[in-house]
Motif scaffolding. Sequence first.
Motif, short mmCIF file in Angstrom:
data_model
loop_
_atom_site.label_atom_id
_atom_site.label_comp_id
_atom_site.label_asym_id
_atom_site.label_seq_id
_atom_site.Cartn_x
_atom_site.Cartn_y
_atom_site.Cartn_z
N UNK A 51 0.70 -1.35 -0.09
CA UNK A 51 -0.19 0.01 0.24
C UNK A 51 0.89 1.09 0.18
N UNK A 52 2.27 0.91 -0.52
CA UNK A 52 2.85 2.15 -0.81
C UNK A 52 2.41 3.47 -1.55
N UNK A 53 2.52 4.24 -2.03
CA UNK A 53 2.18 5.34 -2.68
C UNK A 53 3.10 5.94 -3.44
N UNK A 54 3.99 5.46 -5.10
CA UNK A 54 5.30 6.44 -6.18
C UNK A 54 4.92 5.95 -6.52
N UNK A 55 5.76 6.67 -8.14
CA UNK A 55 6.24 6.31 -9.17
C UNK A 55 6.68 4.97 -9.34
N UNK A 56 6.11 4.81 -10.20
CA UNK A 56 6.49 3.28 -11.04
C UNK A 56 8.20 3.22 -10.77
N UNK A 57 9.07 4.45 -11.52
CA UNK A 57 10.01 4.25 -10.68
C UNK A 57 10.85 4.48 -9.81
N UNK A 58 9.96 4.54 -8.94
CA UNK A 58 10.12 5.35 -7.06
C UNK A 58 11.20 4.49 -6.74
#
Length: 171
Positions: free
Chosen positions: A123-130
């Motif tokens: 459930x961590x919100x992040x960018x695809x390349x994060x």
Amino acid sequence: MKSNTKKLTVAALFVAIGVVFSFVNFPVGLSKCYPIQHMVNVLSAVILGPIYSVLVAFCISLIRNLSGTGSLMAFPGSMVGAFLAGILYYKTRKLSLAFLGEVFGTGVIGALLAYPVAKFILGKEMAFFGLIIPFSVSTLGGSIIAIIIILSLKKTALNDYLNLEGNKHGN
């Protein structure tokens, strides 16, 4: 290193090192970096070969998760790098390619494979390349340490025991 008993013993030693030193970590973004994992990946890839290196990475990730010192992102983050380092070293016998296999396998491929785990399971919100930067930082440090250790071991009596020069079919 031809003996299966020898390989299992060294693999168990690597798992122990990876688990015991899991306290050596630092946060980078949404990820914790464990350079010892990547050091062990390169060492096991060179000394044991690709299959054992993946099994070592899996066991370390599993034990760290069960003991609460790791996250599910450790599985793709470590196993892909261990495999790529192992297969590239097995095919070429070049330390530089084992290093690059670990760094690219973990830093890029492992990071991209860990994204769905982070986003949908944790459930961590992040960018695809994060995760590329934190995974790359972690793997660079550990891989450099491994190369230094391997080059140092080649000058000792352990070189013969571990068969660091290796033959293509001995690993």
